[in-house]
Motif scaffolding. Structure first.
Motif, PDB file in Angstrom:
ATOM      1  N   ASN A  43       0.933  -1.313   0.141  1.00  0.00           N
ATOM      2  CA  ASN A  43      -0.065   0.077   0.152  1.00  0.00           C
ATOM      3  C   ASN A  43       0.905   1.315  -0.069  1.00  0.00           C
ATOM      4  O   ASN A  43       0.436   2.219  -0.573  1.00  0.00           O
ATOM      5  CB  ASN A  43      -1.006   0.120   1.291  1.00  0.00           C
ATOM      6  CG  ASN A  43      -2.015  -1.091   1.349  1.00  0.00           C
ATOM      7  OD1 ASN A  43      -2.740  -1.224  -0.067  1.00  0.00           O
ATOM      8  ND2 ASN A  43      -2.400  -1.617   2.040  1.00  0.00           N
ATOM      9  N   SER A  47       3.161   1.570  -4.302  1.00  0.00           N
ATOM     10  CA  SER A  47       2.271   2.573  -4.392  1.00  0.00           C
ATOM     11  C   SER A  47       3.435   3.879  -4.896  1.00  0.00           C
ATOM     12  O   SER A  47       3.197   4.452  -5.968  1.00  0.00           O
ATOM     13  CB  SER A  47       1.197   3.021  -3.701  1.00  0.00           C
ATOM     14  OG  SER A  47       0.262   2.326  -3.420  1.00  0.00           O
ATOM     15  N   SER A 130       2.464  -1.641 -13.726  1.00  0.00           N
ATOM     16  CA  SER A 130       1.556  -1.242 -12.706  1.00  0.00           C
ATOM     17  C   SER A 130       0.355  -0.949 -13.448  1.00  0.00           C
ATOM     18  O   SER A 130      -0.702  -1.360 -12.805  1.00  0.00           O
ATOM     19  CB  SER A 130       2.085   0.422 -12.360  1.00  0.00           C
ATOM     20  OG  SER A 130       1.912   1.002 -13.228  1.00  0.00           O
ATOM     21  N   PRO A 166      -2.720   0.024  -4.705  1.00  0.00           N
ATOM     22  CA  PRO A 166      -2.043   0.129  -5.649  1.00  0.00           C
ATOM     23  C   PRO A 166      -2.788   0.469  -6.885  1.00  0.00           C
ATOM     24  O   PRO A 166      -2.199   1.010  -7.922  1.00  0.00           O
ATOM     25  CB  PRO A 166      -1.405  -1.377  -5.957  1.00  0.00           C
ATOM     26  CG  PRO A 166      -1.655  -1.899  -4.351  1.00  0.00           C
ATOM     27  CD  PRO A 166      -2.836  -1.167  -3.987  1.00  0.00           C
ATOM     28  N   ALA A 169      -2.874   4.255  -6.838  1.00  0.00           N
ATOM     29  CA  ALA A 169      -1.825   4.787  -7.362  1.00  0.00           C
ATOM     30  C   ALA A 169      -1.641   4.647  -8.708  1.00  0.00           C
ATOM     31  O   ALA A 169      -0.920   5.454  -9.501  1.00  0.00           O
ATOM     32  CB  ALA A 169      -0.789   4.071  -6.494  1.00  0.00           C
TER      33      ALA A 169
END
Length: 305
Positions: A43, A47, A130, A166, A169
């Motif tokens: 987290n 991120s 990501s 995530p 983010a």
């Protein structure tokens, strides 16, 4: 491609995971540490790594190119889910069928794939990796949760689970990428410093999370070897071949393949506990695929590059 940097990185991964595993087995790091540290890593530090990827990389994509990136990542994640659905039906697993399916389908795209692709290609690959959080989370908390609950069990989709930190983010990084807002130098330095801590912390957490699992028991179950073969070899090779029809971007193609080559995600064990399933079987599958991935990922990279 020169394999020495990747092999060196994988050796570091192994050492860090062994440290975490030994700490857990010797009770130096308990379950509370693993639980709290894993939350902090994914987290906070993950991120920061995602945000840092767009702050330090000169990534230029138009709308069409961004669409191809998302298509490639959706295909990479989707192939793994399809292989999970197919392979679990070839074995007589009974109540473990859904667990086997998720162990094939759900890859460790953040803890393992992200630091590997960063080693190979830097921040551009981190940004690509990501973005895989989007199809990953959607499938995990819809199809995955449905399979664990079983048909007719009731219960709706929890949007809070889908929109994990995530993923938020990732969406923030996407906005930064699209809008190019001014970012203070201090914020960039903070993100870079936190990103540097992600890899060692994540490897130690993975090792400690597997500390409750017996290596001997995991290596005795022959069905887990089939799991490892599908998860670590068949899935990435299928993704590599399929993406050859979609993109000529080697960074994107290799990144997507490494995502598909990652071991089973620890989150499967967490969900198994939550839905009162065989968490020991899940943990053994995660352990075996994680151990073998230290060899299979360099082998896959060598084959495709």
């Amino acid at each position: 491609m020169e394999m020495s940097p990747l092999i060196s990185k994988m050796l570091i991964f192994v050492v860090l995971m062994v440290i975490g595993y030994v700490c857990a087995r010797t009770k130096f790091a308990g379950r509370e540490f693993t639980r709290d540290a894993s939350k902090m890593v994914i987290n906070v530090f993950m991120s920061a790594t995602i945000i840092n990827s767009v702050l330090v990389a000169d990534i230029r994509l138009d709308g069409r190119e961004l669409g191809i990136v998302m298509l490639a990542l959706c295909l990479a994640v989707g192939v793994c889910w399809i292989m999970g659905a197919l392979s679990c039906r070839l074995l007589r697993l009974g109540e473990r069928e859904a667990l086997f399916e998720l162990l094939v389908a759900v890859m460790n795209n953040m803890f393992i794939a992200l630091p590997v692709v960063e080693t190979l290609f830097g921040s551009q690959a981190v940004f690509y990796c990501s973005l895989s959080c989007i199809p990953f989370n959607v499938l995990l908390y819809t199809v995955g949760v449905y399979r664990l609950r079983g048909p007719g069990s009731g219960g709706g989709i929890n949007l809070r689970d889908i929109f994990s930190v995530p993923l938020l983010a990732t969406m923030a990084a996407l906005l930064i990428f699209l809008l190019h807002p001014p970012v203070p130098a201090a914020a960039k330095e903070l993100a870079g410093t936190m990103a540097a801590a992600t890899m060692p912390l994540s490897m130690i957490v993975i090792g400690s999370s597997l500390g409750s699992v017996s290596l001997l028991d995991a290596f005795k179950n022959w069905k887990l070897y089939i799991l490892a073969a599908v998860r670590l070899i068949i899935c990435p090779l299928l993704v590599w071949l399929l993406l050859g029809l979609v993109t000529e971007d080697m960074v994107l193609r290799v990144t997507s393949t490494i995502i598909a080559a990652s071991p089973s995600g620890v989150v499967v064990s967490v969900l198994a506990i939550q839905y009162d399933k065989d968490a020991v079987f899940c943990s053994e599958g995660v352990l075996l695929t994680t151990v073998f991935s230290m060899l299979s990922i360099p082998a896959v990279v060598y084959l495709i590059m």
